[in-house]
Enzyme design. Structure first.
Site, PDB file in Angstrom:
ATOM      1  N   TYR A  43     -18.868 -53.945  15.735  1.00  0.00           N
ATOM      2  CA  TYR A  43     -20.251 -53.473  15.628  1.00  0.00           C
ATOM      3  C   TYR A  43     -20.756 -53.828  14.230  1.00  0.00           C
ATOM      4  O   TYR A  43     -20.407 -53.187  13.231  1.00  0.00           O
ATOM      5  CB  TYR A  43     -20.354 -51.965  15.875  1.00  0.00           C
ATOM      6  CG  TYR A  43     -20.070 -51.553  17.313  1.00  0.00           C
ATOM      7  CD1 TYR A  43     -20.042 -52.489  18.342  1.00  0.00           C
ATOM      8  CD2 TYR A  43     -19.840 -50.225  17.642  1.00  0.00           C
ATOM      9  CE1 TYR A  43     -19.786 -52.111  19.648  1.00  0.00           C
ATOM     10  CE2 TYR A  43     -19.591 -49.840  18.949  1.00  0.00           C
ATOM     11  CZ  TYR A  43     -19.559 -50.791  19.941  1.00  0.00           C
ATOM     12  OH  TYR A  43     -19.295 -50.416  21.239  1.00  0.00           O
ATOM     13  N   PHE A  60     -23.507 -47.086  27.754  1.00  0.00           N
ATOM     14  CA  PHE A  60     -24.872 -47.287  28.248  1.00  0.00           C
ATOM     15  C   PHE A  60     -25.335 -46.061  29.068  1.00  0.00           C
ATOM     16  O   PHE A  60     -25.868 -46.188  30.187  1.00  0.00           O
ATOM     17  CB  PHE A  60     -24.998 -48.541  29.128  1.00  0.00           C
ATOM     18  CG  PHE A  60     -24.728 -49.855  28.445  1.00  0.00           C
ATOM     19  CD1 PHE A  60     -24.839 -49.981  27.066  1.00  0.00           C
ATOM     20  CD2 PHE A  60     -24.375 -50.986  29.179  1.00  0.00           C
ATOM     21  CE1 PHE A  60     -24.602 -51.206  26.432  1.00  0.00           C
ATOM     22  CE2 PHE A  60     -24.147 -52.208  28.558  1.00  0.00           C
ATOM     23  CZ  PHE A  60     -24.255 -52.324  27.197  1.00  0.00           C
ATOM     24  N   PRO A  61     -25.176 -44.840  28.535  1.00  0.00           N
ATOM     25  CA  PRO A  61     -25.557 -43.648  29.319  1.00  0.00           C
ATOM     26  C   PRO A  61     -27.046 -43.582  29.632  1.00  0.00           C
ATOM     27  O   PRO A  61     -27.447 -42.898  30.570  1.00  0.00           O
ATOM     28  CB  PRO A  61     -25.130 -42.476  28.416  1.00  0.00           C
ATOM     29  CG  PRO A  61     -25.118 -43.053  27.032  1.00  0.00           C
ATOM     30  CD  PRO A  61     -24.683 -44.479  27.192  1.00  0.00           C
ATOM     31  N   LEU A  62     -27.856 -44.293  28.828  1.00  0.00           N
ATOM     32  CA  LEU A  62     -29.298 -44.322  29.090  1.00  0.00           C
ATOM     33  C   LEU A  62     -29.734 -45.672  29.639  1.00  0.00           C
ATOM     34  O   LEU A  62     -30.921 -45.926  29.817  1.00  0.00           O
ATOM     35  CB  LEU A  62     -30.074 -43.999  27.791  1.00  0.00           C
ATOM     36  CG  LEU A  62     -29.860 -42.576  27.274  1.00  0.00           C
ATOM     37  CD1 LEU A  62     -30.469 -42.390  25.889  1.00  0.00           C
ATOM     38  CD2 LEU A  62     -30.442 -41.552  28.249  1.00  0.00           C
ATOM     39  N   GLY A  63     -28.774 -46.542  29.888  1.00  0.00           N
ATOM     40  CA  GLY A  63     -29.118 -47.870  30.394  1.00  0.00           C
ATOM     41  C   GLY A  63     -29.144 -48.922  29.303  1.00  0.00           C
ATOM     42  O   GLY A  63     -29.584 -50.046  29.553  1.00  0.00           O
TER      43      GLY A  63
HETATM   44  N1  LIG Z   1     -16.806 -50.011  25.629  1.00  0.00           N
HETATM   45  C1  LIG Z   1     -17.760 -50.915  25.529  1.00  0.00           C
HETATM   46  O1  LIG Z   1     -17.565 -52.082  25.836  1.00  0.00           O
HETATM   47  C2  LIG Z   1     -19.114 -50.499  25.052  1.00  0.00           C
HETATM   48  C3  LIG Z   1     -20.211 -51.341  25.316  1.00  0.00           C
HETATM   49  C4  LIG Z   1     -21.463 -50.934  24.889  1.00  0.00           C
HETATM   50  C5  LIG Z   1     -21.626 -49.738  24.208  1.00  0.00           C
HETATM   51  N2  LIG Z   1     -20.529 -48.944  23.949  1.00  0.00           N
HETATM   52  C6  LIG Z   1     -20.702 -47.649  23.233  1.00  0.00           C
HETATM   53  O2  LIG Z   1     -21.581 -46.850  23.994  1.00  0.00           O
HETATM   54  C7  LIG Z   1     -22.586 -46.321  23.127  1.00  0.00           C
HETATM   55  C8  LIG Z   1     -23.856 -46.046  23.918  1.00  0.00           C
HETATM   56  O3  LIG Z   1     -24.395 -47.242  24.425  1.00  0.00           O
HETATM   57  P1  LIG Z   1     -25.709 -47.895  23.816  1.00  0.00           P
HETATM   58  O4  LIG Z   1     -26.003 -47.329  22.483  1.00  0.00           O
HETATM   59  O5  LIG Z   1     -25.530 -49.368  23.914  1.00  0.00           O
HETATM   60  O6  LIG Z   1     -26.817 -47.538  24.889  1.00  0.00           O
HETATM   61  P2  LIG Z   1     -27.493 -46.162  25.352  1.00  0.00           P
HETATM   62  O7  LIG Z   1     -26.889 -45.015  24.643  1.00  0.00           O
HETATM   63  O8  LIG Z   1     -27.538 -46.175  26.833  1.00  0.00           O
HETATM   64  O9  LIG Z   1     -28.977 -46.387  24.872  1.00  0.00           O
HETATM   65  C9  LIG Z   1     -29.327 -46.560  23.536  1.00  0.00           C
HETATM   66  C10 LIG Z   1     -30.823 -46.755  23.515  1.00  0.00           C
HETATM   67  O10 LIG Z   1     -31.464 -45.547  23.914  1.00  0.00           O
HETATM   68  C11 LIG Z   1     -32.370 -45.122  22.914  1.00  0.00           C
HETATM   69  N3  LIG Z   1     -32.281 -43.663  22.843  1.00  0.00           N
HETATM   70  C12 LIG Z   1     -31.212 -42.909  22.496  1.00  0.00           C
HETATM   71  N4  LIG Z   1     -31.512 -41.602  22.577  1.00  0.00           N
HETATM   72  C13 LIG Z   1     -32.791 -41.527  22.992  1.00  0.00           C
HETATM   73  C14 LIG Z   1     -33.689 -40.460  23.256  1.00  0.00           C
HETATM   74  N5  LIG Z   1     -33.317 -39.185  23.111  1.00  0.00           N
HETATM   75  N6  LIG Z   1     -34.943 -40.769  23.655  1.00  0.00           N
HETATM   76  C15 LIG Z   1     -35.352 -42.038  23.811  1.00  0.00           C
HETATM   77  N7  LIG Z   1     -34.551 -43.110  23.571  1.00  0.00           N
HETATM   78  C16 LIG Z   1     -33.283 -42.839  23.169  1.00  0.00           C
HETATM   79  C17 LIG Z   1     -31.964 -45.812  21.643  1.00  0.00           C
HETATM   80  O11 LIG Z   1     -33.072 -46.106  20.851  1.00  0.00           O
HETATM   81  P3  LIG Z   1     -33.382 -45.319  19.468  1.00  0.00           P
HETATM   82  O12 LIG Z   1     -32.516 -45.948  18.427  1.00  0.00           O
HETATM   83  O13 LIG Z   1     -34.828 -45.560  19.253  1.00  0.00           O
HETATM   84  O14 LIG Z   1     -33.075 -43.886  19.715  1.00  0.00           O
HETATM   85  C18 LIG Z   1     -31.377 -47.116  22.160  1.00  0.00           C
HETATM   86  O15 LIG Z   1     -32.410 -48.049  22.361  1.00  0.00           O
HETATM   87  C19 LIG Z   1     -22.754 -47.412  22.063  1.00  0.00           C
HETATM   88  O16 LIG Z   1     -23.431 -46.940  20.930  1.00  0.00           O
HETATM   89  C20 LIG Z   1     -21.319 -47.794  21.836  1.00  0.00           C
HETATM   90  O17 LIG Z   1     -20.714 -46.900  20.937  1.00  0.00           O
HETATM   91  C21 LIG Z   1     -19.305 -49.305  24.383  1.00  0.00           C
END
Ligand SMILES: NC(=O)c1ccc[n+]([C@@H]2O[C@H](COP(=O)([O-])OP(=O)(O)OC[C@H]3O[C@@H](n4cnc5c(N)ncnc54)[C@H](OP(=O)(O)O)[C@@H]3O)[C@@H](O)[C@H]2O)c1
Length: 309
Positions: free
Chosen positions: A67, A222-225
């Site tokens: 990251y 990707f809990p929010l997509g």
């Molecule tokens: N194991 C793997 O291969 C793998 C792959 C991908 C990710 N991950 C892990 O999973 C974690 C979560 O996935 P992710 O961060 O990619 O995606 P996510 O949590 O599904 O979505 C993040 C997005 O949602 C927005 N967001 C978050 N909270 C919000 C809220 N309360 N209201 C509106 N928008 C909101 C964020 O924007 P803002 O910054 O504007 O809030 C960002 O654009 C990652 O951070 C990483 O640690 C693991």
């Protein structure tokens, strides 16, 4: 299974209660550090965000050396103190690849797994990483995987087990795996599984059920997509918006609350760069969805990629 115990240093209740992650009890609302890359130009903001997370009772953070090519790990090292009692979970199976066609490249061979753990130990400034996920190159992979990076699972499990025996990692989990892979890995001891899963990505129900049956933490990424444009977003699901309006909360909070309700084994790691969103995500741990709301959300159909409700 959930409790309302407090996290170590903040005395704040653990958001969402707590649930097991290997031998650790952690808050069910944690934090995913991948989005910190977007704060590369504002280190103070990133550190403040992490301190606010601790203040709010978050004691489980997901990260990876790849990251931001060590950026997220370096920020965690700077922001978190041992007395915060944060369980850091990193992942290996890929290495940073600055200047490459993608920011990371597969690093699946046993010697590469060990080298990646050593990189994480250095950048996090710790002697042991509490939990490390072996990120396999199974299913949908967005980076090129050369033939020599298709590595036998047993060889990888032997490497992970050796590093656990040596104390370099406290426990290990799996990421981006199939049901069959998890079944094969069970005898080695799996603390958690991290696959993409949310209201708009429910392919892995059977994997979730196996985790429940085996007492393995289910940590959907990707809990929010996700933040990636073009991928379906939880906030675009009409039933999510309807529920949010009825409850006086945000659509994101409904999506996170649904995941917490879906399984007592779920641990959330939503990623954000915003303190306001972080606070909302923590508050989602208190939202109660009644049976009819849950039924409506269960029956919802993910919007097509890129569509807006
Ligand atoms: N194991 C793997 O291969 C793998 C792959 C991908 C990710 N991950 C892990 O999973 C974690 C979560 O996935 P992710 O961060 O990619 O995606 P996510 O949590 O599904 O979505 C993040 C997005 O949602 C927005 N967001 C978050 N909270 C919000 C809220 N309360 N209201 C509106 N928008 C909101 C964020 O924007 P803002 O910054 O504007 O809030 C960002 O654009 C990652 O951070 C990483 O640690 C693991």
């Amino acid at each position: 299974m959930s409790t309302t115990t407090t996290s170590s240093s903040s005395n704040a209740p653990r958001p969402g209660g707590s649930a097991p992650l290997g031998d650790h009890a952690v808050a069910r609302v944690g934090y995913g550090a991948m989005q910190l890359e977007r704060l590369r130009g504002d280190r103070d903001a990133a550190v403040s965000l992490l301190r606010r997370a601790v203040e709010l009772g978050i004691d489980h953070v997901d990260t990876a050396q790849f990251y931001g090519d060590g950026l997220s790990n370096g920020l965690l090292r700077e922001a978190l103190r041992p007395e915060d009692g944060v369980t850091i979970v990193s992942k290996i199976g890929a290495d940073p690849h600055s200047g490459g066609p993608a920011p990371m490249r597969p690093a699946q061979k046993p010697a590469e797994l060990r080298a990646s753990v050593e990189d994480n130990l250095r950048s996090l400034g710790v002697d042991q990483i509490p939990v490390v996920n072996l990120r396999r190159m199974e299913g949908r992979v967005s980076i090129p995987v050369p033939d020599d990076q298709i590595v036998d699972l047993d060889d990888q499990l032997a490497a992970m087990t050796a590093m656990r025996d040596e104390g370099l990692v406290g426990a290990f989990g799996l990421s981006s795996v199939t049901l069959e892979t998890l079944r094969r890995a069970l005898p080695a001891g799996v603390a958690c599984v991290q696959n993409p899963y949310s209201l708009v990505a429910r392919d892995d129900e059977e994997l979730l059920e196996l985790c429940e049956a085996e007492g393995i933490a289910w940590v959907p990424f990707f809990p929010l997509g996700s933040a990636f444009p073009g991928m379906p977003k939880v906030v675009d699901v009409p039933e999510v918006r309807t529920a949010a309006q009825a409850l006086g909360v945000t659509p994101s909070q409904v999506g996170l609350a649904w995941l917490l309700h879906r399984s007592p084994r779920t641990l959330l790691i939503p990623g954000t760069t915003s303190v306001g969103h972080l606070e909302e995500n923590v508050a989602a741990g208190d939202i109660v969805l009644d049976a009819s709301t849950l039924a409506a959300l269960d029956a919802s159909v993910p919007p097509a990629a890129g569509s807006i409700a």
